[in-house]
Every structure is written in C-alpha cells, then in structure tokens.
Design a protein around this motif. Structure first.
Motif, PDB file in Angstrom:
ATOM      1  N   SER A   1       0.828  -1.201   0.000  1.00 44.34           N
ATOM      2  CA  SER A   1       0.000   0.000   0.000  1.00 44.34           C
ATOM      3  C   SER A   1       0.867   1.257   0.000  1.00 44.34           C
ATOM      4  O   SER A   1       0.590   2.220  -0.727  1.00 44.34           O
ATOM      5  CB  SER A   1      -0.922  -0.012   1.218  1.00 44.34           C
TER       6      SER A   1
ATOM      7  N   ILE B   1       2.489   1.702  -3.401  1.00 43.38           N
ATOM      8  CA  ILE B   1       1.512   2.226  -4.368  1.00 43.38           C
ATOM      9  C   ILE B   1       1.286   3.722  -4.131  1.00 43.38           C
ATOM     10  O   ILE B   1       1.190   4.499  -5.088  1.00 43.38           O
ATOM     11  CB  ILE B   1       0.189   1.433  -4.289  1.00 43.38           C
ATOM     12  N   SER B   2       1.219   4.128  -2.870  1.00 43.33           N
ATOM     13  CA  SER B   2       1.041   5.558  -2.559  1.00 43.33           C
ATOM     14  C   SER B   2       2.214   6.382  -3.087  1.00 43.33           C
ATOM     15  O   SER B   2       2.025   7.433  -3.702  1.00 43.33           O
ATOM     16  CB  SER B   2       0.933   5.775  -1.049  1.00 43.33           C
TER      17      SER B   2
ATOM     18  N   SER C   1      -4.475   2.343  -3.128  1.00 36.66           N
ATOM     19  CA  SER C   1      -3.739   2.321  -1.872  1.00 36.66           C
ATOM     20  C   SER C   1      -4.682   2.489  -0.679  1.00 36.66           C
ATOM     21  O   SER C   1      -4.553   1.782   0.332  1.00 36.66           O
ATOM     22  CB  SER C   1      -2.695   3.439  -1.874  1.00 36.66           C
TER      23      SER C   1
END
Length: 117
Positions: A9, A12-13, A69
């Motif tokens: 996550s 992805i952010s 995310s």
C-alpha cells in the motif's frame, strides 16, 4: 501477510505521488519550452492544449493509484472510522477523476488545429 500488504500500500502511494510529480514536471518543462518558442515565432497553441491533456492523464493515473492504496489500507484496518474516511476519499477522488476526464475529453474533441497557431 499484513506487513506485506501494508508495504505494498505504501509503495503504491509513493508510486502515485511519483506519477503525479513526473507528469507535472514533464508538463512544466514542455510548457516552458513552448513559451520560449515565442521568441522564435514558433509558438503553438495546439501544443499547449496537448500539454494540458498529457498532464491530465498523469493526474488521473496518480489518483487511481491513490484510491487503490486507500482501499488496501482499509481492508487491513476495517474500522468504521476508516471506512467513513475511505468512502469520503473515494467519492472526492472519483469526482475529481470524473470531471478531469470529462475536461480532457472536451479538450481533445475541440483541439486547436495546427494551422491556427
């Protein structure tokens, strides 16, 4: 497993931030280049429109990654507060994406012809 998903996550952010920053920097460089071409009498309004479309696509892609995310984060921590925050975030980002996409489509359809520089 939670650690892997939490790391994913975050990756992805950061990727979404990188995509948005890259698109903005690329658009800025192209814009400056096009503006400097005014001194050589080769300025193109059509190129400015194309730059706007390209930056919009990067913004849309970055927003999509941010939504992904947030969804992963909420799956990992499913509290009512997190669900409410996710719902609000997704609604806002989806609305931004929708209107940005509509603007890009509108600009693409009404593009300035090359001969009207």
């Amino acid at each position: 497993m939670n650690y892997v998903l939490q790391s994913l996550s975050e990756i992805i952010s950061y990727a979404s931030i990188a995509i948005i920053c890259y698109g903005a920097a690329l658009g800025l460089l192209k814009f400056i280049s096009n503006e400097l071409s005014r001194f050589k009498n080769s300025f193109s309004l059509a190129k400015t429109v194309q730059i706007k479309i390209e930056v919009g696509y990067y913004l849309l892609l970055g927003l999509e990654f941010l939504i992904a995310s947030d969804i992963i984060d909420t799956i990992l921590n499913p509290s009512f507060d997190d669900l409410g925050i996710l719902a609000g975030t997704v609604v806002i980002r989806t609305a931004l994406s929708f209107f940005l996409n509509k603007e890009i489509e509108s600009i693409a359809e009404n593009k300035v012809p090359e001969d009207k520089k």
